[in-house]
Scaffold this motif. Structure first.
Motif, PDB file in Angstrom:
ATOM      1  N   ASP B 236      10.309   2.535  20.697  1.00 60.52           N
ATOM      2  CA  ASP B 236      10.577   3.843  20.102  1.00 60.52           C
ATOM      3  C   ASP B 236      11.982   3.954  19.520  1.00 60.52           C
ATOM      4  OD1 ASP B 236      11.802   3.741  22.492  1.00 60.52           O
ATOM      5  OD2 ASP B 236      11.446   5.846  23.023  1.00 60.52           O
ATOM      6  N   LYS B 237      12.882   3.087  19.961  1.00 57.92           N
ATOM      7  CA  LYS B 237      14.200   3.095  19.328  1.00 57.92           C
ATOM      8  C   LYS B 237      14.716   1.670  19.151  1.00 57.92           C
ATOM      9  CE  LYS B 237      16.000   5.485  23.419  1.00 57.92           C
ATOM     10  NZ  LYS B 237      14.941   5.518  24.269  1.00 57.92           N
ATOM     11  N   CYS B 238      15.754   1.581  18.371  1.00 53.34           N
ATOM     12  CA  CYS B 238      16.266   0.239  18.096  1.00 53.34           C
ATOM     13  C   CYS B 238      16.895  -0.354  19.359  1.00 53.34           C
ATOM     14  CB  CYS B 238      17.305   0.309  16.979  1.00 53.34           C
ATOM     15  SG  CYS B 238      17.865  -1.324  16.517  1.00 53.34           S
ATOM     16  N   SER B 262      11.249  -3.223  15.856  1.00 46.93           N
ATOM     17  CA  SER B 262      10.428  -4.262  16.464  1.00 46.93           C
ATOM     18  C   SER B 262      11.307  -5.453  16.835  1.00 46.93           C
ATOM     19  CB  SER B 262       9.344  -4.716  15.494  1.00 46.93           C
ATOM     20  OG  SER B 262       9.916  -5.511  14.493  1.00 46.93           O
ATOM     21  N   LEU B 263      10.800  -6.265  17.743  1.00 48.86           N
ATOM     22  CA  LEU B 263      11.503  -7.509  18.017  1.00 48.86           C
ATOM     23  C   LEU B 263      10.500  -8.609  18.327  1.00 48.86           C
ATOM     24  CD1 LEU B 263      13.350  -7.671  21.461  1.00 48.86           C
ATOM     25  CD2 LEU B 263      11.267  -6.406  21.049  1.00 48.86           C
ATOM     26  N   VAL B 264      10.891  -9.842  18.021  1.00 53.31           N
ATOM     27  CA  VAL B 264      10.033 -10.996  18.287  1.00 53.31           C
ATOM     28  C   VAL B 264      10.782 -11.928  19.217  1.00 53.31           C
ATOM     29  CG1 VAL B 264       8.902 -13.003  17.276  1.00 53.31           C
ATOM     30  CG2 VAL B 264       8.868 -10.817  16.063  1.00 53.31           C
ATOM     31  N   VAL B 276       8.831  -8.221  31.029  1.00 52.60           N
ATOM     32  CA  VAL B 276       9.541  -7.737  29.844  1.00 52.60           C
ATOM     33  C   VAL B 276       9.352  -6.233  29.707  1.00 52.60           C
ATOM     34  CG1 VAL B 276       9.720  -7.879  27.335  1.00 52.60           C
ATOM     35  CG2 VAL B 276       9.274  -9.954  28.671  1.00 52.60           C
ATOM     36  N   LEU B 277       8.124  -5.792  29.885  1.00 55.33           N
ATOM     37  CA  LEU B 277       7.833  -4.371  29.758  1.00 55.33           C
ATOM     38  C   LEU B 277       8.565  -3.567  30.825  1.00 55.33           C
ATOM     39  CD1 LEU B 277       3.997  -4.480  28.992  1.00 55.33           C
ATOM     40  CD2 LEU B 277       5.895  -4.174  27.403  1.00 55.33           C
ATOM     41  N   LYS B 278       8.586  -4.134  32.006  1.00 51.04           N
ATOM     42  CA  LYS B 278       9.269  -3.444  33.107  1.00 51.04           C
ATOM     43  C   LYS B 278      10.767  -3.346  32.804  1.00 51.04           C
ATOM     44  CE  LYS B 278       9.550  -3.203  38.122  1.00 51.04           C
ATOM     45  NZ  LYS B 278      10.962  -2.915  38.124  1.00 51.04           N
ATOM     46  N   VAL B 287       7.528   1.378  24.959  1.00 54.14           N
ATOM     47  CA  VAL B 287       6.951   0.300  24.142  1.00 54.14           C
ATOM     48  C   VAL B 287       5.626   0.776  23.537  1.00 54.14           C
ATOM     49  CG1 VAL B 287       6.080  -2.061  24.172  1.00 54.14           C
ATOM     50  CG2 VAL B 287       8.039  -1.439  25.591  1.00 54.14           C
ATOM     51  N   HIS B 288       5.570   0.792  22.229  1.00 51.22           N
ATOM     52  CA  HIS B 288       4.338   1.230  21.563  1.00 51.22           C
ATOM     53  C   HIS B 288       3.340   0.093  21.413  1.00 51.22           C
ATOM     54  CE1 HIS B 288       6.174   4.958  20.853  1.00 51.22           C
ATOM     55  NE2 HIS B 288       6.962   4.603  19.854  1.00 51.22           N
ATOM     56  N   GLU B 289       3.865  -1.100  21.276  1.00 52.39           N
ATOM     57  CA  GLU B 289       2.958  -2.222  20.988  1.00 52.39           C
ATOM     58  C   GLU B 289       3.569  -3.499  21.539  1.00 52.39           C
ATOM     59  OE1 GLU B 289       2.014  -2.673  16.794  1.00 52.39           O
ATOM     60  OE2 GLU B 289       1.553  -4.784  17.160  1.00 52.39           O
ATOM     61  N   ALA B 290       2.720  -4.329  22.143  1.00 54.77           N
ATOM     62  CA  ALA B 290       3.205  -5.627  22.619  1.00 54.77           C
ATOM     63  C   ALA B 290       2.076  -6.631  22.467  1.00 54.77           C
ATOM     64  CB  ALA B 290       3.628  -5.537  24.085  1.00 54.77           C
ATOM     65  N   ARG B 291       2.334  -7.693  21.737  1.00 52.43           N
ATOM     66  CA  ARG B 291       1.245  -8.686  21.639  1.00 52.43           C
ATOM     67  C   ARG B 291       1.773 -10.084  21.388  1.00 52.43           C
ATOM     68  NH1 ARG B 291      -0.395  -9.580  16.098  1.00 52.43           N
ATOM     69  NH2 ARG B 291       0.855  -8.175  14.827  1.00 52.43           N
TER      70      ARG B 291
END
Ligand SMILES: Nc1ncnc2c1ncn2[C@@H]1O[C@H](COP(=O)(O)OP(=O)(O)OP(=O)(O)O)[C@@H](O)[C@H]1O
Ligand SMILES: [Mg+2]
Lengths: 243, 322
Positions: B236-238, B262-264, B276-278, B287-291
């Motif tokens: 949601d933010k940089c 976004s980040l890769v 990572v999410l934690k 986090v809106h999206e993680a794949r």
């Protein structure tokens, strides 16, 4: 049996699609027709039967060669000839199918001067069987000569021009209008290398009776010509078109 | 032995080597694709396989028939769609199909029945009476394919079947190819569309400069190249300021993007997502999206052949649902 279906349909398609193409009409039909008319009108009755063999031979020659130049080159330029090469029919049958239509066209053409002449002279003395056989053999050998030219050319126009290069000299070299005996001595061997000479000679044997060779011998020679030309054409197609 | 076996096939034109010692095998009922850029030797290979040209070296058998020695016998079981339509311009669609059927020795009734059926199947019945020269490009291609199917061939060869036609027609042609496979037809096709090969081919050979660089299923081709792992997150933010911390903590390299938050993350090992999410959750970042990112066949192609994918005239078929 299956091959004959292919043979017949190639023949039918060629007749339907290419019979009436402009180069075919002008060189194959109009040219022999006008030449015949001109000759008949110019010469008084008695000479007409002497002109007839030459006119028949010429009509067949121009009919077959024009038709072939058209059927082969049109099909080649549209790439559809590849379709025939990809079909499960032997190359010999393919060559036969391609020339069959032109042979019919040539035979049909032969009757243009015959019908014209029948208005002026009596044709009863003619042995029609011999005449038809002669026409058939001229048609076959001319068609194969035309095929030889067509397989060496890339375009319709080129094929027509190239075949004119052959067929006009043949008018004079093969005894059609000038007896071979009155040609310069050094040209005579050339005459005897051209199949049309023998075909015309047979025509003369039955129309005027002033032939040089026995018709039977001429038939034999024409058959040999046909066989040789057939194998040369087949060989060229095989070599040049199946890369 | 597969239904098609090609061994050490080579073709030279003068001093141009068009096909350079290629070998492959195709099983019955497979869709096998030749993927390569212009001038790779795709058409040259098809021409040799269908008996239109002679191999300089090598052997080809099709259903145990030697194509070089028994060309005509082999051609009887093949349907061939060339790269350019080669039907008769003067004839209408229906007559074209009937004529092609006759070349394979089919009788009149059989010919006409099959021709009607194919015109209908390809939705060309309205135009069946128009001369071929009045057909549009897509219609021409469809009729050419129909003509190749007229004798129900065991093996179908298609040279770039969808090049230069619209998205919808291309989709229809792909559907048809897949359906033919379901009916047991073996299909050999060439293409320079990577997506097309990926979508419909059971196996693909990468061909470039006359050589086969790699052959396999899409999965095999992917696995043949080691590529590591990557995960993409959208937040949601940089979070550019966190990238060093992420790198150290998870032993990954991180690329961030300001513009779309976004980040890769990339690594040789698989990256576990939950930690990572934690980590981000603890820092009040949503986090809106993680794949997990997977390499595309295109990446594999580029890596293996060294050919830039833009050279393959990639077609963008957005919204094309096959
Ligand atoms: N008849 C021929 N004479 C000379 N060279 C040829 C001939 N046919 C093909 N080539 C050459 O062989 C190479 C391979 O050509 P080919 O047509 O097989 O490529 P392709 O993969 O089908 O390309 P495209 O995607 O453009 O159709 C090219 O370098 C081409 O110039
Ligand atoms: Mg090609």
């Amino acid at each position: 049996m299956k091959s004959w279906i292919a043979f017949w349909n190639i023949l039918r398609k060629d007749i339907k699609n290419y019979y009436l193409k402009p180069p075919n009409i002008s060189w194959g039909i109009i040219f022999p027709l006008s030449w015949s008319l001109m000759q008949f009108i110019r010469s008084p009755g008695a000479d007409m039967s002497e002109l007839l063999p030459g006119l028949i031979a010429m009509s067949v020659l121009f009919g077959t060669t024009s038709m072939l130049a058209v059927t082969i080159t049109f099909e080649r330029s549209g790439k559809s000839f590849e379709r025939l090469l990809l079909a499960p029919i032997s190359l010999s049958l393919l060559v036969l199918a391609k020339i069959a239509g032109t042979i019919l066209f040539g035979i049909f053409n032969a009757f243009v001067p015959i019908i014209l002449a029948s208005f002026f002279i009596d044709l009863h003395a003619i042995n029609w069987q011999v005449l038809l056989f002669a026409i058939l053999m001229i048609a076959i050998t001319s068609a194969l000569t035309g095929l030889l030219v067509a397989v060496s050319a890339e375009q319709v126009f080129e094929a027509q021009t190239l075949s004119n290069f052959f067929r006009f000299p043949m008018l004079f070299l093969c005894g059609l209008f000038i007896p071979i005996s009155s040609l310069p001595v050094f040209l005579r061997p050339v005459s005897f290398c051209l199949p049309l000479t023998y075909g015309t000679d047979i025509l003369k044997s039955t129309i005027t009776g002033d032939n040089m060779l026995s018709p039977l011998l001429s038939f034999g020679i024409l058959l040999i010509f046909a066989a040789i030309l057939f194998f040369i054409c087949r060989h060229i197609i095989n070599r040049k078109w199946i890369l | 032995m597969g239904i098609i076996n090609v061994e050490n096939l080579k073709k030279t034109y003068g001093n141009v080597v068009a096909v350079n010692d290629i070998s492959f095998k195709i099983e019955k009922g497979e869709i096998f694709g030749f993927l390569g850029p212009n001038g790779a030797g795709k058409t040259s290979t098809i021409n040799m396989m269908t008996g239109l040209s002679r191999p300089t070296e090598g052997a080809i058998t099709v259903a145990d028939i030697d194509v070089v020695k028994q060309t005509k016998k082999a051609q009887a079981i093949m349907g061939i769609v060339p790269d350019e339509s080669n039907l008769y311009n003067e004839m209408d669609g229906f007559s074209n199909l009937c004529f092609c059927a006759a070349l394979y020795g089919m009788r009149k009734k059989e010919r006409e029945g099959k021709a009607y059926q194919l015109l209908e199947q390809f939705r060309l019945n309205d135009t069946g009476g128009r001369p071929f020269k009045a057909y549009s490009k897509g219609m021409r291609r469809k009729l050419t394919i129909a003509a190749a199917l007229i004798h129900s061939p065991q093996i179908l060869f298609l040279d770039e079947p969808t090049t230069g036609i619209d998205v919808e027609s291309a989709g229809q042609i792909r559907d048809l190819i897949v359906r033919l496979k379901a009916e047991g037809t073996t299909v050999f096709l060439t293409t320079h569309y990577i997506e097309e090969a990926e979508r419909i081919c059971d196996r693909i050979a990468f061909i470039a400069k006359g050589r086969i660089i790699a052959t396999g299923t899409v999965r095999q081709l992917m696995e043949s190249v080691s590529h590591g792992y990557a995960v993409r997150l959208v937040t949601d933010k940089c979070i550019g300021n966190l990238s060093v911390e992420l790198q150290n903590r998870f032993k990954v390299s991180v690329i961030t993007s300001q513009s779309d938050h976004s980040l890769v993350m990339q690594s040789e090992q698989r990256i576990p997502l939950f930690p990572v999410l934690k980590f981000l959750h603890d820092r009040k970042i949503e986090v809106h999206e993680a794949r997990e990112l997977h390499p595309s066949l295109e990446d594999v192609f580029v890596k293996l052949t060294g050919i830039e994918s833009c050279l393959m005239k990639k077609d963008k078929e957005k919204g094309d649902k096959r």
